[in-house]
Design a protein around this motif. Structure first.
Motif, PDB file in Angstrom:
ATOM      1  N   HIS A 259      -9.375  38.170 -19.108  1.00 37.18           N
ATOM      2  CA  HIS A 259      -9.624  39.599 -19.151  1.00 37.18           C
ATOM      3  C   HIS A 259      -8.683  40.307 -20.108  1.00 37.18           C
ATOM      4  CE1 HIS A 259     -11.107  43.381 -17.274  1.00 37.18           C
ATOM      5  NE2 HIS A 259      -9.960  43.819 -17.718  1.00 37.18           N
ATOM      6  N   TYR A 260      -7.429  39.927 -20.067  1.00 37.21           N
ATOM      7  CA  TYR A 260      -6.462  40.637 -20.890  1.00 37.21           C
ATOM      8  C   TYR A 260      -6.190  39.961 -22.223  1.00 37.21           C
ATOM      9  CZ  TYR A 260      -5.820  43.894 -17.155  1.00 37.21           C
ATOM     10  OH  TYR A 260      -6.028  44.868 -16.228  1.00 37.21           O
ATOM     11  N   GLY A 261      -6.962  38.921 -22.506  1.00 33.99           N
ATOM     12  CA  GLY A 261      -6.897  38.336 -23.843  1.00 33.99           C
ATOM     13  C   GLY A 261      -5.701  37.453 -24.101  1.00 33.99           C
ATOM     14  N   TYR A 262      -5.160  36.808 -23.064  1.00 35.15           N
ATOM     15  CA  TYR A 262      -4.023  35.910 -23.301  1.00 35.15           C
ATOM     16  C   TYR A 262      -4.567  34.543 -23.709  1.00 35.15           C
ATOM     17  CZ  TYR A 262      -1.068  39.421 -21.103  1.00 35.15           C
ATOM     18  OH  TYR A 262      -0.397  40.578 -20.799  1.00 35.15           O
ATOM     19  N   GLU A 263      -4.955  34.470 -24.976  1.00 31.82           N
ATOM     20  CA  GLU A 263      -5.717  33.306 -25.420  1.00 31.82           C
ATOM     21  C   GLU A 263      -4.931  31.998 -25.344  1.00 31.82           C
ATOM     22  OE1 GLU A 263      -6.795  33.359 -29.478  1.00 31.82           O
ATOM     23  OE2 GLU A 263      -8.685  32.307 -29.144  1.00 31.82           O
ATOM     24  N   LYS A 267      -5.530  28.683 -22.897  1.00 33.95           N
ATOM     25  CA  LYS A 267      -5.772  27.299 -23.367  1.00 33.95           C
ATOM     26  C   LYS A 267      -4.871  26.329 -22.626  1.00 33.95           C
ATOM     27  CE  LYS A 267      -7.381  27.949 -28.110  1.00 33.95           C
ATOM     28  NZ  LYS A 267      -6.741  28.644 -29.225  1.00 33.95           N
ATOM     29  N   LEU A 268      -3.586  26.698 -22.501  1.00 35.02           N
ATOM     30  CA  LEU A 268      -2.629  25.814 -21.840  1.00 35.02           C
ATOM     31  C   LEU A 268      -2.976  25.651 -20.367  1.00 35.02           C
ATOM     32  CD1 LEU A 268       0.583  27.038 -23.630  1.00 35.02           C
ATOM     33  CD2 LEU A 268      -0.385  24.754 -23.735  1.00 35.02           C
ATOM     34  N   LEU A 269      -3.439  26.734 -19.762  1.00 35.47           N
ATOM     35  CA  LEU A 269      -3.813  26.646 -18.353  1.00 35.47           C
ATOM     36  C   LEU A 269      -4.974  25.679 -18.175  1.00 35.47           C
ATOM     37  CD1 LEU A 269      -3.332  27.733 -15.469  1.00 35.47           C
ATOM     38  CD2 LEU A 269      -5.130  29.380 -15.917  1.00 35.47           C
ATOM     39  N   ASP A 270      -5.926  25.753 -19.090  1.00 35.55           N
ATOM     40  CA  ASP A 270      -7.059  24.843 -18.992  1.00 35.55           C
ATOM     41  C   ASP A 270      -6.623  23.390 -19.123  1.00 35.55           C
ATOM     42  OD1 ASP A 270      -9.648  26.929 -20.517  1.00 35.55           O
ATOM     43  OD2 ASP A 270      -8.963  26.689 -18.454  1.00 35.55           O
ATOM     44  N   ILE A 271      -5.692  23.152 -20.029  1.00 37.69           N
ATOM     45  CA  ILE A 271      -5.179  21.786 -20.192  1.00 37.69           C
ATOM     46  C   ILE A 271      -4.494  21.339 -18.904  1.00 37.69           C
ATOM     47  CG2 ILE A 271      -3.497  20.349 -21.406  1.00 37.69           C
ATOM     48  CD1 ILE A 271      -4.006  22.073 -23.880  1.00 37.69           C
ATOM     49  N   ALA A 272      -3.653  22.209 -18.385  1.00 36.70           N
ATOM     50  CA  ALA A 272      -2.931  21.872 -17.157  1.00 36.70           C
ATOM     51  C   ALA A 272      -3.907  21.630 -16.017  1.00 36.70           C
ATOM     52  CB  ALA A 272      -1.961  22.992 -16.797  1.00 36.70           C
ATOM     53  N   GLY A 293     -16.303  36.182 -19.847  1.00 42.86           N
ATOM     54  CA  GLY A 293     -14.849  36.155 -19.738  1.00 42.86           C
ATOM     55  C   GLY A 293     -14.186  35.946 -21.077  1.00 42.86           C
ATOM     56  N   THR A 294     -14.785  35.086 -21.886  1.00 39.20           N
ATOM     57  CA  THR A 294     -14.154  34.766 -23.155  1.00 39.20           C
ATOM     58  C   THR A 294     -14.711  35.605 -24.304  1.00 39.20           C
ATOM     59  OG1 THR A 294     -15.754  32.996 -23.383  1.00 39.20           O
ATOM     60  CG2 THR A 294     -13.576  32.407 -22.558  1.00 39.20           C
ATOM     61  N   TYR A 295     -15.508  36.613 -23.962  1.00 42.47           N
ATOM     62  CA  TYR A 295     -16.074  37.484 -24.998  1.00 42.47           C
ATOM     63  C   TYR A 295     -14.965  38.071 -25.854  1.00 42.47           C
ATOM     64  CZ  TYR A 295     -18.423  41.554 -27.002  1.00 42.47           C
ATOM     65  OH  TYR A 295     -18.917  42.511 -27.849  1.00 42.47           O
ATOM     66  N   ALA A 296     -15.073  37.841 -27.140  1.00 48.97           N
ATOM     67  CA  ALA A 296     -14.126  38.433 -28.097  1.00 48.97           C
ATOM     68  C   ALA A 296     -12.674  38.130 -27.746  1.00 48.97           C
ATOM     69  CB  ALA A 296     -14.333  39.949 -28.175  1.00 48.97           C
ATOM     70  N   LEU A 297     -12.440  36.962 -27.161  1.00 45.74           N
ATOM     71  CA  LEU A 297     -11.097  36.646 -26.655  1.00 45.74           C
ATOM     72  C   LEU A 297     -10.061  36.685 -27.764  1.00 45.74           C
ATOM     73  CD1 LEU A 297      -9.442  35.783 -24.235  1.00 45.74           C
ATOM     74  CD2 LEU A 297     -10.058  33.428 -24.700  1.00 45.74           C
ATOM     75  N   LYS A 301      -6.997  39.364 -28.181  1.00 46.84           N
ATOM     76  CA  LYS A 301      -5.613  38.895 -28.205  1.00 46.84           C
ATOM     77  C   LYS A 301      -4.889  39.467 -29.422  1.00 46.84           C
ATOM     78  CE  LYS A 301      -4.206  35.682 -30.544  1.00 46.84           C
ATOM     79  NZ  LYS A 301      -4.100  34.389 -31.232  1.00 46.84           N
ATOM     80  N   THR A 302      -5.568  39.424 -30.551  1.00 52.00           N
ATOM     81  CA  THR A 302      -4.945  39.912 -31.777  1.00 52.00           C
ATOM     82  C   THR A 302      -4.588  41.385 -31.657  1.00 52.00           C
ATOM     83  OG1 THR A 302      -6.346  38.366 -32.977  1.00 52.00           O
ATOM     84  CG2 THR A 302      -5.218  40.054 -34.276  1.00 52.00           C
TER      85      THR A 302
END
Lengths: 468, 220
Positions: A259-263, A267-272, A293-297, A301-302
């Motif tokens: 939601h808040y764009g912590y891209e 990614k790291l959370l998904d790996i974990a 959820g990942t719309y315009a992620l 973030k940028t």
């Protein structure tokens, strides 16, 4: 100048805008009062006053005398019968919206017969009887150590007490009980079978009995804080065994990061998550549709990074490239927030002249739109102080303001997702909705319980120690 | 705008608090890299001693999860001395896992020796006596010979759910021992929400609230 948006049917995006404006206004008002403190996240139970002294207006027919400090009570004459008790209530009923209430009584002198008592009574109580002798009253009596709760006959309860002893009376709203202490030790507790507000009450009934009362002005003999912690732990252990669905936490945290764009973090959370045993089910059956959820992620973030580093000009141009629809109306809330932030950043960098010029050119169009001018004033006020960060508008220079703007832009972008039907969903992530839900439910549960007990306070969980 | 309690639901939650919730989750689950990334993205400080401990705890957790109870026990005793003595149930569960592991790898003599030396102190307490009876060698051999081993009452001791449960308990015990919360804030929130919703649906009976389903809530 375009019509003030508040006059016509506001489109969804302006609902979002006004949410963030309200949020800023709220911060401004709360922090303006106490510039040093951070915005408190918990709802403080203010507005509920506690007893501070004995009540001298509703006196018990003059059988007893309340001292000038209104914290002492004396029975000067000999008593004659059971209806000349010198009983006095506190000046206010016990406050409701907390876990515990407590007060103490010190027996200065037990006089002739030590017929002293401490307890709780309602406003309807006959002020010539011992607490506990009438319905809807409770009293722990010093001469016999019995607990009286509405009849002439008391129940065995605790030790007797006399000159030099300190006894305390308390209410536990979680367990709906009265509890009593003697010299710092809990003597016993009894179910509180009375509805509505109750008054702390003390009574004297034989010649020369004298007591003093402490409503919290001085430290208690009883370690109330420790007792409170103990009671909380008891409540806490009840929920220790509540089942937590597998991966629920993971899903909620994940949707927050999305939601808040912590891209990168995502990614790291998904790996974990993949390396746990069993692997966390990444297919989010318990969160928003993955695409949403990942719309315009990456873009979100940028933009968040740009705003958090104070690069507002770049934010404007990037938004103009990627999402022109958000910034094309120069009087939109988003533009307002960004212009203000630019102003704030200039002040932060000490470029005061530039800030003034910027303010002059940009703030004008906002001054006449309702809802904006208070906030413009706050920004402008930054210029008035030598040390703006220590002023009542110092909050503008904190990270939290950058977060506010970043969140607003983030939400705006999310709302451009054609799949999203309800713009309100874009404002909060699942985690925040959960917190709001539990807060609201606690308030509702409390109101069903006669408004007694505590509200939900996130800070309590956050600050609890190893048993948390 | 007044500080009306109802309005509170709509007014912002403290950003810092939300970050704490996320960090608490990551610490609890030993997601070190994710935690470091999150801290970097939000620009907040974090003491680094936590991170080393997290690696150690993570290793212990995974050993337990894998069923390698002896390694888990060894590392726990090293990292958190005295913990197992304070958590007898947990200690027992870990020892049982090791016993089961030995039997399953057909190391019968070793298993018997292990059982005799390690389980004797537990035999003094009634609740463990019953559990110990379940670990009888004969039943275990029968288990290994069963065509449908899932019919044996001891089958659950071999299951991954059981190992997950033991590993979780161990993780919580270590957290508590090192003065950290044994439940992450996230877990507490879920528990509190579940309990209060259950309370409300009980109080209002049929009309009013439906029984709480976290799944439905998260989808909504």
């Amino acid at each position: 100048m375009s019509e003030a948006t508040s006059q016509s049917e506001p489109p969804a995006k302006d609902l979002i805008g006004s949410y963030f404006l309200d949020l800023w206004l709220y911060t401004s008002k709360t922090l303006a009062l106490k510039p040093e403190t951070e915005l408190k996240s918990e709802f403080e139970e203010e507005g509920e006053e506690s007893p501070t002294a004995l009540d001298t207006l509703n006196s018990s027919g003059g059988f007893s005398v309340v001292g000038p400090d209104k914290l002492s009570l004396l029975y000067p004459n000999a008593n004659l019968h059971g209806h000349d008790v010198g009983v006095v209530q506190a000046n206010r009923p016990a406050p409701l919206k907390r876990l515990l209430y407590y007060f103490e009584m010190y027996v200065k002198s037990a006089g002739a017969k030590g017929q002293i008592s401490i307890g709780f009574t309602t406003s309807a109580f006959k002020l010539r009887r011992q607490p506990g002798w009438e319905a809807n009253s409770y009293g722990y009596h010093g001469d016999d150590g019995l607990l009286y709760r509405g009849h002439g006959k008391g129940d065995p309860f605790g030790p007797t007490y006399t000159t030099g002893d300190t006894v305390g009376g308390g209410i536990n709203y979680a367990t709906q009980e009265f509890f009593f202490t003697k010299n710092g030790v809990v003597v016993g507790s009894v179910y509180k079978d009375v509805k509505g507000p109750v008054f702390p009450t003390v009574a004297v009934h034989s010649q020369n009995e004298e007591v003093t009362v402490n409503f919290g002005k001085d430290p208690f003999i009883f370690d109330l804080k420790a007792y409170e912690a103990e009671q909380r732990d008891k409540q806490q252990s009840k929920i220790d065994n509540v089942h937590i669905p597998q991966d629920a936490s993971y899903g909620i945290i994940r949707s927050y990061l999305q939601h808040y764009g912590y891209e990168e973090t995502l990614k790291l959370l998904d790996i974990a998550g993949k390396s746990t045993v069993p692997p966390v089910s990444v297919v989010p059956e318990n969160s928003l549709n993955e695409k949403d959820g990942t719309y315009a992620l990456n873009q979100r973030k940028t933009l968040r990074q740009l705003i958090k580093s104070g690069k507002i000009d770049e934010t404007f141009s990037t938004l103009g490239n990627w999402y022109p629809q958000i910034v094309q109306d120069g009087t939109s809330t988003t533009c307002f927030l960004l212009h203000c932030q630019k102003f704030i950043e200039l002040v932060r960098d000490g470029k005061l002249e530039e800030a003034i010029m910027y303010g002059r050119s940009e703030f004008d169009k906002f001054k006449k739109l309702s809802g904006f001018d208070d906030l413009v004033k706050d920004c402008a006020a930054l210029l008035a102080y030598e040390q703006p960060s220590k002023s009542s508008v110092g909050y503008l220079l904190q990270e939290s303001q950058r977060e506010l703007v970043a969140d607003a832009v983030n939400t705006m972008i999310l709302s451009t997702n054609p799949n999203v039907k309800d713009a309100n969903l874009c404002v909060h992530s699942c985690l925040e909705r959960l917190i709001r839900q539990v807060t609201a439910c606690f308030l509702e549960k409390r109101s069903l319980n006669g408004d007694q007990g505590e509200a939900f306070q996130l800070s309590r969980i956050l600050n609890s120690g190893k048993k948390g | 705008m007044d500080a009306d309690p109802r309005q509170y639901e709509n007014i912002g939650l403290n950003e810092n608090d939300i970050h704490k919730i996320v960090k608490s989750y990551l610490v609890h689950n030993c997601f070190k890299d994710t935690l470091e990334s999150f801290i970097a993205c939000t620009g907040e400080m974090q003491p680094t001693d936590h991170l080393e401990d997290m690696e150690k705890r993570k290793r212990i957790y995974y050993f337990a999860l894998d069923g390698n109870a002896s390694k888990a026990i060894e590392l726990t005793e090293e990292f958190a001395p005295g913990l197992l003595e304070e958590n007898k149930d947990l200690h027992f569960d870990l020892l049982s896992l090791h016993f089961v592991e030995l039997v399953c790898s057909r190391k019968i003599d070793e298993a018997l020796g292990f059982a005799q030396s390690k389980f004797t102190p537990f035999g003094k307490e009634q609740k463990y006596v019953e559990k110990l009876e379940m670990l009888s060698m004969q039943d275990f051999m029968a288990l290994l010979a069963y065509e449908e081993p899932e019919k044996s009452p001891m089958f659950h001791l071999l299951s991954s759910e059981h190992r997950q449960h033991v590993a979780d308990s161990l993780n919580r015990a270590i957290l508590a021992h090192t003065k950290l919360p044994s439940y992450s804030v996230m877990e507490r929130l879920i528990q509190q929400t579940t309990v209060v919703r259950q309370c409300l649906s009980q109080e209002s009976g049929k009309d009013g609230h439906q029984p709480f389903s976290l799944k439905d809530f998260l989808k909504s």
